[in-house]
Design a protein around this motif. Structure first.
Motif, PDB file in Angstrom:
ATOM      1  N   MET A   1      -2.833 -32.080  51.807  1.00 39.77           N
ATOM      2  CA  MET A   1      -1.792 -32.709  52.647  1.00 39.77           C
ATOM      3  C   MET A   1      -0.492 -31.694  52.492  1.00 39.77           C
ATOM      4  N   ASN A   2       0.277 -31.635  53.493  1.00 37.31           N
ATOM      5  CA  ASN A   2       1.331 -30.843  53.751  1.00 37.31           C
ATOM      6  C   ASN A   2       2.307 -32.137  54.929  1.00 37.31           C
ATOM      7  N   ARG A   3       2.586 -33.383  54.315  1.00 30.22           N
ATOM      8  CA  ARG A   3       4.617 -34.022  55.182  1.00 30.22           C
ATOM      9  C   ARG A   3       5.397 -33.723  55.493  1.00 30.22           C
ATOM     10  N   VAL A   4       6.003 -34.065  56.792  1.00 27.89           N
ATOM     11  CA  VAL A   4       7.049 -33.314  56.644  1.00 27.89           C
ATOM     12  C   VAL A   4       7.596 -34.275  57.570  1.00 27.89           C
ATOM     13  N   LEU A   5       8.971 -34.221  57.884  1.00 35.66           N
ATOM     14  CA  LEU A   5       9.381 -35.162  58.624  1.00 35.66           C
ATOM     15  C   LEU A   5       9.055 -35.093  60.127  1.00 35.66           C
ATOM     16  N   LEU A   6       9.361 -35.264  60.698  1.00 39.18           N
ATOM     17  CA  LEU A   6       8.463 -35.183  62.103  1.00 39.18           C
ATOM     18  C   LEU A   6      10.066 -34.763  63.368  1.00 39.18           C
ATOM     19  N   ASN A   7      10.231 -34.021  63.716  1.00 36.26           N
ATOM     20  CA  ASN A   7      11.202 -32.678  64.648  1.00 36.26           C
ATOM     21  C   ASN A   7      10.852 -32.439  65.899  1.00 36.26           C
ATOM     22  N   ASN A   8      12.104 -32.338  66.897  1.00 41.62           N
ATOM     23  CA  ASN A   8      11.643 -31.906  67.795  1.00 41.62           C
ATOM     24  C   ASN A   8      12.021 -30.563  67.841  1.00 41.62           C
ATOM     25  N   VAL A   9      12.484 -29.719  67.565  1.00 40.15           N
ATOM     26  CA  VAL A   9      12.942 -28.367  67.026  1.00 40.15           C
ATOM     27  C   VAL A   9      12.057 -27.844  66.448  1.00 40.15           C
ATOM     28  N   ASP A  10      11.536 -28.085  65.256  1.00 41.03           N
ATOM     29  CA  ASP A  10      10.785 -27.487  64.670  1.00 41.03           C
ATOM     30  C   ASP A  10       8.981 -27.681  64.583  1.00 41.03           C
ATOM     31  N   HIS A  11       8.674 -29.235  65.505  1.00 37.74           N
ATOM     32  CA  HIS A  11       7.850 -29.112  66.385  1.00 37.74           C
ATOM     33  C   HIS A  11       6.872 -29.446  67.709  1.00 37.74           C
ATOM     34  N   ALA A  12       8.241 -28.510  68.184  1.00 36.42           N
ATOM     35  CA  ALA A  12       8.410 -28.316  69.920  1.00 36.42           C
ATOM     36  C   ALA A  12       7.291 -28.438  70.106  1.00 36.42           C
ATOM     37  N   ASP A  13       6.030 -27.201  69.850  1.00 41.26           N
ATOM     38  CA  ASP A  13       4.773 -27.363  70.498  1.00 41.26           C
ATOM     39  C   ASP A  13       3.580 -28.110  70.329  1.00 41.26           C
ATOM     40  N   LEU A  14       3.920 -28.879  68.883  1.00 43.43           N
ATOM     41  CA  LEU A  14       2.735 -29.410  68.775  1.00 43.43           C
ATOM     42  C   LEU A  14       2.824 -30.110  69.667  1.00 43.43           C
ATOM     43  N   ARG A  15       0.908 -29.645  68.420  1.00 45.08           N
ATOM     44  CA  ARG A  15      -0.140 -31.363  69.681  1.00 45.08           C
ATOM     45  C   ARG A  15      -1.217 -32.064  68.939  1.00 45.08           C
TER      46      ARG A  15
END
Length: 240
Positions: A1-15
């Protein structure tokens, strides 16, 4: 598991792949249910009560009869009007986080980057091009809120049910034909006769808290066992 705080900078392109399948952890014959979803779930699934490893009561939806069998899961995905919140949440979870030392903790969305639903190329976008939350992420936030609130309610709910001796063990034995039968062990339900016999302070307390309806939904859900058997028979016929 690699749980991180979601944010719109690091994860802008995450789907995130939002469909359902065995590869995404949906091949289970039971799944946790929270009181906040009993009303919708009781129209689809038998709601049973079990004890977790600590001995605490929890509600589960019965999805299948064989190990790792989900009779609501098919080639087209999840075949039901309502999908339990734990199965809808995908790689997301809520964790409490303080903005400042000693400050009030706030629930924040976290994402498991190692989850099989997470993708860089396919699935639902989490953020809009301008940085705002996508409709999919908004629905995820609602689901996580439903889970969070349900976990808060579950303990006091089962404590009240125990106080008024409403929880009783139940033997579920399902016979499909002369050679095939199933037993669902170590499960409990709400005793309908004891529920109907409630009066006075007990009845008023459960009614005012909304727990009376929760108990009634558990009782009414048991009629869905017949639908589960029909699904099992259809699955066996398809495999024959």
């Amino acid at each position: 598991m690699n749980r991180v705080l979601l944010n719109n900078v690091d994860h802008a392109d995450l789907r995130v792949i939002a469909t359902h399948g065995v590869a995404f952890g949906d091949g289970v014959n039971q799944t946790l249910l929270l009181p906040t979803e009993f009303e919708a779930a009781q129209r689809e699934y038998p709601i049973l009560i079990r004890k977790d490893p600590t001995g605490a009561y929890q509600a589960v939806a019965l999805l299948g009869l064989d190990r790792d069998e989900n009779l609501f899961l098919g080639e087209a995905g999840w075949n039901a009007r309502y999908v339990p919140a734990v199965q809808r949440r995908g790689p997301f979870s809520i964790a409490l986080q303080r903005d400042t030392p000693g400050g009030e903790p706030r629930p924040m969305i976290h994402v498991d980057l190692d989850h099989p639903r997470v993708s860089a190329t396919e699935g639902e976008r989490l953020f809009l091009s301008a940085g705002g939350n996508s409709p999919y992420l908004q629905s995820v936030s609602q689901t996580l809120g439903q889970i969070h609130d349900g976990l808060e309610i579950a303990g006091p709910m089962f404590a009240a049910f125990e106080q008024y001796a409403l929880i009783e063990p139940i033997d579920i034995e399902i016979k499909l034909d002369d050679s095939t039968s199933y037993a669902v062990p170590e499960v409990y339900t709400i005793a309908p006769d004891r529920l109907n016999a409630l009066t006075g302070e007990a009845l008023e307390r459960l009614h005012q808290s909304g727990l009376l309806r929760a108990a009634q939904w558990i009782v009414s859900s048991m009629g869905n066992i017949e639908d589960l058997i029909a699904r099992k028979n259809r699955r066996r016929a398809d495999l024959a």
